[in-house]
Write an enzyme that holds these catalytic residues in place. Sequence first.
Site, PDB file in Angstrom:
ATOM      1  N   ASN A  77       8.774  -4.572   3.478  1.00 50.13           N
ATOM      2  CA  ASN A  77       7.371  -4.229   3.728  1.00 50.13           C
ATOM      3  C   ASN A  77       6.908  -4.743   5.086  1.00 50.13           C
ATOM      4  O   ASN A  77       6.228  -4.037   5.837  1.00 50.13           O
ATOM      5  CB  ASN A  77       6.491  -4.817   2.621  1.00 50.13           C
ATOM      6  CG  ASN A  77       5.022  -4.498   2.807  1.00 50.13           C
ATOM      7  OD1 ASN A  77       4.660  -3.386   3.150  1.00 50.13           O
ATOM      8  ND2 ASN A  77       4.178  -5.487   2.597  1.00 50.13           N
ATOM      9  N   HIS A  88       0.838  -1.191   0.000  1.00 53.12           N
ATOM     10  CA  HIS A  88       0.000   0.000   0.000  1.00 53.12           C
ATOM     11  C   HIS A  88       0.878   1.248   0.000  1.00 53.12           C
ATOM     12  O   HIS A  88       1.847   1.333   0.754  1.00 53.12           O
ATOM     13  CB  HIS A  88      -0.883   0.049   1.255  1.00 53.12           C
ATOM     14  CG  HIS A  88      -2.093  -0.807   1.182  1.00 53.12           C
ATOM     15  ND1 HIS A  88      -2.041  -2.183   1.239  1.00 53.12           N
ATOM     16  CD2 HIS A  88      -3.414  -0.485   1.074  1.00 53.12           C
ATOM     17  CE1 HIS A  88      -3.275  -2.668   1.177  1.00 53.12           C
ATOM     18  NE2 HIS A  88      -4.129  -1.656   1.066  1.00 53.12           N
TER      19      HIS A  88
END
Length: 314
Positions: free
Chosen positions: A175, A144
């Site tokens: 991430n 995202h």
Amino acid sequence: MNRINQLASCSNHNNYINFWKFEMDKILLVIGLICSLSHSGFALVELNCSVANSKDGIFTFTIPTTSRIGDFNMFFVQQEITRLHPWAVTAMYNYLNNEHNISRIDNFRPYTCEGLNQTECGTTFRMTPEQQAYSGRTSFDRGHLQPSHPFTFERDANDKTFYCFNIAPQEPFTNQQPWSLVESREDLFSPTNVGYIVPNHYWKLVCYKDAAGVTQVVGFIGNNTLLRANDVAEQDARKASTYLPRSQQEIINTMNINRVHLFQEAWVGGETYLLEGRSEDRLPSADECTFKRDLSPEVRQEWATYIGGFSKLE
């Protein structure tokens, strides 16, 4: 409560704009954090996604959402016409982002807009055989640009974080570990075997007024190049580089000079469309955030201590 804790808890005494930069050529991801007032009775002005609202190869549009305090523009998006990823996504947060009333339900999907190119995020970003052999993994994460968790105050808002204009391939270790920690506080391009482009960095800038009313900007860079499987030394180095506070000028120095003007346009777009109806006049202006380029040793150390991983800076 000191200033850093006020940032984490979104105190109404100090206000902040977070400026996320997600680098592709470079891709600039911008978010904002505002401790703002309730609002009602205003007419929301939206910017529709259309070729008519595009220039310099960029689609610009807003994404509205509903909430218990009313409707507001959730994102200001700058999407590159000839690429599959956004150049910038801007949001301004208020106290709603500290409310977590619903659970995350993944709903990765394209955003409907005629002529809008975007990465296909409905399926995973498979790695090439060479990338799999090097990393010991089979795919990149669907990362995202705007995190999902701060938008769990309402189902409508959380669902809209899964549009493909908000998603890009992200190196899994980065991430899931150091970049996740940075999010929670507030090489070269590599085509894969299905032809999409993997960004080489994720960046974050935070712009705020400190307790003395002085505008400060601090940045973070998340290297998105692949790590070798089970290489602990590489993983530790990645954590250290991700946690290191940077000045805005350090981040600007890594950008394509021909794209620097979009940097300020992202701030101005957020200021124009995302402040509407929030009755907030204590934030740094777009110009104040844009032109604050240095970072003092004291502020750098303060953020290093806050993020974690450092007792002092070298």
